[in-house]
Design a protein around this motif. Structure first.
Motif, PDB file in Angstrom:
ATOM      1  N   GLU A 397     -47.754 -31.162  13.365  1.00 39.35           N
ATOM      2  CA  GLU A 397     -46.522 -30.458  13.872  1.00 39.35           C
ATOM      3  C   GLU A 397     -46.830 -28.942  13.437  1.00 39.35           C
ATOM      4  OE1 GLU A 397     -41.861 -30.365  14.036  1.00 39.35           O
ATOM      5  OE2 GLU A 397     -43.027 -32.118  13.956  1.00 39.35           O
ATOM      6  N   TYR A 398     -47.439 -28.720  12.366  1.00 38.45           N
ATOM      7  CA  TYR A 398     -47.975 -27.461  12.118  1.00 38.45           C
ATOM      8  C   TYR A 398     -48.952 -26.730  12.875  1.00 38.45           C
ATOM      9  CZ  TYR A 398     -48.531 -23.291   9.363  1.00 38.45           C
ATOM     10  OH  TYR A 398     -48.902 -21.961   8.837  1.00 38.45           O
ATOM     11  N   GLN A 399     -50.300 -27.608  12.839  1.00 37.47           N
ATOM     12  CA  GLN A 399     -51.268 -26.698  13.586  1.00 37.47           C
ATOM     13  C   GLN A 399     -51.355 -26.914  15.082  1.00 37.47           C
ATOM     14  OE1 GLN A 399     -52.919 -24.760  11.886  1.00 37.47           O
ATOM     15  NE2 GLN A 399     -53.628 -25.333   9.855  1.00 37.47           N
ATOM     16  N   LEU A 400     -51.089 -28.349  15.511  1.00 36.59           N
ATOM     17  CA  LEU A 400     -51.399 -28.726  16.894  1.00 36.59           C
ATOM     18  C   LEU A 400     -50.079 -28.125  17.685  1.00 36.59           C
ATOM     19  CD1 LEU A 400     -53.327 -31.953  16.607  1.00 36.59           C
ATOM     20  CD2 LEU A 400     -54.079 -29.424  16.559  1.00 36.59           C
ATOM     21  N   PHE A 401     -48.951 -28.381  17.320  1.00 39.58           N
ATOM     22  CA  PHE A 401     -47.716 -28.123  18.291  1.00 39.58           C
ATOM     23  C   PHE A 401     -47.753 -26.784  19.110  1.00 39.58           C
ATOM     24  CE2 PHE A 401     -44.583 -31.545  17.336  1.00 39.58           C
ATOM     25  CZ  PHE A 401     -45.306 -32.564  17.559  1.00 39.58           C
ATOM     26  N   PRO A 402     -47.995 -25.647  18.115  1.00 37.90           N
ATOM     27  CA  PRO A 402     -47.790 -24.508  18.818  1.00 37.90           C
ATOM     28  C   PRO A 402     -49.048 -24.195  20.137  1.00 37.90           C
ATOM     29  CG  PRO A 402     -47.641 -24.355  16.501  1.00 37.90           C
ATOM     30  CD  PRO A 402     -48.192 -25.691  16.815  1.00 37.90           C
ATOM     31  N   ARG A 403     -50.298 -24.917  19.625  1.00 33.37           N
ATOM     32  CA  ARG A 403     -51.258 -24.704  20.473  1.00 33.37           C
ATOM     33  C   ARG A 403     -51.268 -25.543  21.714  1.00 33.37           C
ATOM     34  NH1 ARG A 403     -53.272 -24.268  15.259  1.00 33.37           N
ATOM     35  NH2 ARG A 403     -54.822 -23.004  14.901  1.00 33.37           N
ATOM     36  N   LEU A 404     -50.350 -26.645  21.636  1.00 34.43           N
ATOM     37  CA  LEU A 404     -50.080 -27.549  22.816  1.00 34.43           C
ATOM     38  C   LEU A 404     -48.774 -27.070  23.439  1.00 34.43           C
ATOM     39  CD1 LEU A 404     -51.066 -31.145  21.190  1.00 34.43           C
ATOM     40  CD2 LEU A 404     -52.509 -29.509  22.825  1.00 34.43           C
ATOM     41  N   GLY A 405     -48.318 -25.821  23.375  1.00 31.52           N
ATOM     42  CA  GLY A 405     -47.167 -25.680  23.601  1.00 31.52           C
ATOM     43  C   GLY A 405     -45.889 -26.348  23.283  1.00 31.52           C
ATOM     44  N   MET A 406     -45.897 -27.142  22.004  1.00 28.65           N
ATOM     45  CA  MET A 406     -44.797 -27.884  21.686  1.00 28.65           C
ATOM     46  C   MET A 406     -43.999 -27.199  20.528  1.00 28.65           C
ATOM     47  SD  MET A 406     -46.817 -31.528  21.608  1.00 28.65           S
ATOM     48  CE  MET A 406     -45.629 -32.519  21.158  1.00 28.65           C
ATOM     49  N   THR A 407     -42.962 -27.510  20.281  1.00 26.52           N
ATOM     50  CA  THR A 407     -41.907 -26.782  19.411  1.00 26.52           C
ATOM     51  C   THR A 407     -41.946 -27.200  17.855  1.00 26.52           C
ATOM     52  OG1 THR A 407     -40.498 -26.375  21.219  1.00 26.52           O
ATOM     53  CG2 THR A 407     -39.622 -25.844  19.023  1.00 26.52           C
ATOM     54  N   ARG A 408     -42.291 -26.482  16.891  1.00 21.64           N
ATOM     55  CA  ARG A 408     -42.244 -27.132  15.668  1.00 21.64           C
ATOM     56  C   ARG A 408     -40.538 -27.169  15.158  1.00 21.64           C
ATOM     57  NH1 ARG A 408     -45.821 -22.155  12.566  1.00 21.64           N
ATOM     58  NH2 ARG A 408     -47.802 -23.176  12.924  1.00 21.64           N
ATOM     59  N   TYR A 409     -40.609 -28.319  14.193  1.00 22.86           N
ATOM     60  CA  TYR A 409     -38.826 -28.467  14.024  1.00 22.86           C
ATOM     61  C   TYR A 409     -38.348 -28.957  15.273  1.00 22.86           C
ATOM     62  CZ  TYR A 409     -40.612 -25.574  10.093  1.00 22.86           C
ATOM     63  OH  TYR A 409     -41.152 -24.812   8.806  1.00 22.86           O
ATOM     64  N   TRP A 410     -38.679 -29.547  16.201  1.00 21.90           N
ATOM     65  CA  TRP A 410     -37.998 -29.702  17.374  1.00 21.90           C
ATOM     66  C   TRP A 410     -37.022 -30.955  17.130  1.00 21.90           C
ATOM     67  CZ3 TRP A 410     -37.822 -34.876  19.280  1.00 21.90           C
ATOM     68  CH2 TRP A 410     -38.916 -35.492  18.503  1.00 21.90           C
ATOM     69  N   ALA A 411     -37.293 -31.976  16.086  1.00 14.68           N
ATOM     70  CA  ALA A 411     -36.263 -32.933  15.925  1.00 14.68           C
ATOM     71  C   ALA A 411     -34.997 -32.338  15.162  1.00 14.68           C
ATOM     72  CB  ALA A 411     -36.833 -34.226  15.068  1.00 14.68           C
ATOM     73  N   ASN A 412     -35.262 -31.287  14.289  1.00 12.55           N
ATOM     74  CA  ASN A 412     -34.041 -30.510  13.629  1.00 12.55           C
ATOM     75  C   ASN A 412     -33.467 -29.958  14.497  1.00 12.55           C
ATOM     76  OD1 ASN A 412     -32.702 -28.376  12.079  1.00 12.55           O
ATOM     77  ND2 ASN A 412     -33.519 -29.783  10.419  1.00 12.55           N
TER      78      ASN A 412
END
Length: 588
Positions: A397-412
């Motif tokens: 969630e912290y390292q890969l999501f931003p690099r994969l175009g995904m959103t941190r804290y998405w579930a929240n």
């Protein structure tokens, strides 16, 4: 409903400090972590693990080379995996997990921590009890279960002290534990040095060593022989590397030590873990193996059943009782405190001290069974296997999501009650990891690696399908505004409550340091050197060893008296006062 009840609009004055990022004025430099990790990893477990390597039949070169490689990998894991997330979020894993994974995941995780840390605490109470047992002439407990009621009473008495301190006086004990590290480092080293001449005489007929090759020959013939306790070829280089790396997987790959490294001003300060890894998990393990082998030979017992109390007494005399009791006690307290915190998270309506007492009763019962502390090696490894997938989820969630175009804290942001992809990823990873163990595909020391990668892969795939690729601009803006409020909140708190302490340069304090540094630590080190290098025959060896025993116990008393006195004086000078201006606020 938000994932964990985390609401960016909530008043910061009502939020527990543990749930907020660590402010700048509470962050520390490298020196703090050098001492912290030395204290954390030079402990009673070293007696058990050092003897375990001997019992498993590790060869001397496998130990000397394998431990360097494995512990270097552990240091790099702390530095490259744990520290970036800890420094980037300034949160503990518990707080970060609540923000990304939800209540159910957090409760499952806390439940696992209760069991793991309670088991480690029980093992350390048993280690301390083995030292107290010798003082009361109670027979060694060689069976997996207690065979003498007196040992049960001792274990319960030692355990009761641990539980009470963890429940009510942990801060004082933490301060005391912080001054133990230098003494433990000296005494672990001294214990090995004191017994090497005896081992040398049994192998070569001489009590003196002329070169490093002599040490290798002696250790390979009498300690790290390559033959296990059953007389069969033992573990090799790859197993030694794997265990040294895996011994703290729950802390680095599993991210538990985010709780410590979130206080580091810079990520590279995680390299300070080298004091724990290269001394506690290298010098101390080897020294404990030497001490254990010599004691087992003297008592004519298998090294796998020799008590740490007997080992320490044979190597260090009366100081050995102190090292086992102190090391076991401080380690047990810190782990029981962690177990109590995790248990309170499951029962937030119950006070922490009550929960700690409840967990402590179970710990006291488990501490009566010697098989618990003799199972430290698999316990630490399997603990890592259980917790590592959670670290993988947080890492993704912290390292890969931003690099994969995904959103941190998405579930929240999505308003989910619980992050089901995270829960499913943990479950699938555990099935995968323990499945590999059942199938015996690879040494269990390395199971954490594929398990960690699987948790990352599964979580990325499931989270992408569940909404992690969506954009949440309003929620992200609210999160940014919350972070800005936190910065301002910390700035105000620093201005109101903190002021940099005055440096202590008094002659009395310098004299105190001289007493515990030179008399408390220097004299035992010199005496141990004398035993090892100035004992030309057995008679002189026994004379030098007895002198070491007699004087070192008084040096131990002097060390703890003056070190504790110095600690109290330093606290007086560094005490922070509830007034001042932003310019007066400490930055570390």
């Amino acid at each position: 409903m938000a994932t964990s009840g985390f609401d960016p609009q909530q008043s910061l004055d009502s939020v527990d400090d543990e749930q907020l990022p660590v402010p700048p004025h509470k962050q520390h430099g490298a020196k703090h972590f050098l001492g912290l990790y030395a204290a954390e990893h030079v402990a009673a477990t070293e007696f058990v693990i050092g003897a375990t390597f001997v019992g498993l039949g590790a060869g001397i070169w496998d130990i000397l080379i394998g431990l360097v490689i494995g512990n270097t990998l552990a240091i790099l894991s702390f530095t490259l995996i744990t520290a970036p997330i800890a420094v980037g979020t300034r949160l503990s894993l518990f707080a970060y997990l609540e923000r990304i994974a939800g209540n159910v995941m957090a409760k499952l995780y806390n439940g696992a921590n209760v069991v793991i840390f309670a088991a480690i605490s029980a093992a350390m109470i048993t280690v301390s009890a083995t030292a107290v047992r010798v003082l009361f002439d109670v027979p060694p407990q060689v069976a997996p279960y207690p065979t003498d009621m007196a040992f049960v009473i001792i274990a319960f008495a030692v355990g009761a002290i641990v539980v009470l301190v963890a429940a009510f006086g942990f801060n004082a004990l933490s301060e005391f534990a912080s001054i133990c590290a230098p003494w433990l480092m000296v005494m672990f080293t001294a214990g090995g040095m004191v017994l090497i001449p005896a081992l040398s005489e049994s192998v070569t007929g001489f009590t003196t060593l002329t070169s490093f090759s002599d040490f290798v020959a002696i250790a390979s013939a009498s300690v790290f022989t390559g033959i296990n306790a059953d007389g069969e070829p033992g573990i090799g280089l790859w197993e030694v590397i794997g265990f040294a790396w895996a011994a703290n997987t729950f802390a680095h790959f599993g991210l538990i030590d985010m709780a410590l490294l979130r206080y580091a001003r810079k990520k590279r300060y995680a390299l300070a873990t080298s004091t724990g890894m290269m001394f506690g998990h290298y010098v101390a393990w080897i020294s404990a193996g030497l001490m254990g082998a010599a004691t087992a030979a003297t008592m004519k017992l298998s090294i796998l059943v020799v008590d740490p109390g007997d080992v320490a007494f044979y190597a260090l005399g009366m100081s050995g009782f102190v090292i086992v009791i102190v090391a076991g006690w401080t380690t047990a307290n810190s782990n029981l405190y962690r177990a109590g915190l995790a248990a309170q998270a499951l029962m937030p309506e119950v006070k922490r001290w009550k929960v700690t007492m409840l967990v402590g009763l179970g710990v006291m019962g488990a501490s009566c069974f010697p098989f618990v502390y003799r199972s430290m090696l698999p316990l630490l490894t399997y603990a890592g296997l259980i917790l590592v997938p959670v670290g993988g989820i947080a890492f993704a969630e912290y390292q890969l999501f931003p690099r994969l175009g995904m959103t941190r804290y998405w579930a929240n942001f999505k308003g989910l009650a619980d992050n089901r992809p995270a829960i499913a990823s943990w479950g699938i990873s555990l099935i995968f990891g323990f499945g590999l163990n059942v199938l015996d595909v690879m040494p269990f020391y390395y199971l954490f690696l594929p398990t960690w990668f699987v948790s990352i892969l599964v979580y990325v795939v499931l989270a992408r399908r569940a909404g992690a690729c969506e954009a949440y601009p309003e929620k992200e803006k609210a999160q940014q505004e919350f972070n800005e409020r936190v910065v301002e909140h910390h700035r105000r708190k620093a201005a109101e409550k903190y002021r940099e302490g005055v440096e202590d340069k008094t002659l009395l304090s310098k004299g105190i340091k001289v007493m515990w540094g030179i008399v408390g630590l220097g004299v035992p080190a010199v005496l141990a050197w004398r035993v090892m290098f100035e004992s030309p025959d057995l008679y002189q060896y026994y004379v030098n060893r007895e002198l070491f025993y007699d004087i070192t116990i008084w040096c131990t008393v002097i060390y703890f008296v003056f070190a504790y006195w110095g600690l109290q004086r330093s606290k007086q000078f560094k005490r922070r006062e509830p007034e001042g201006t932003p310019s007066q606020a400490s930055t570390g």
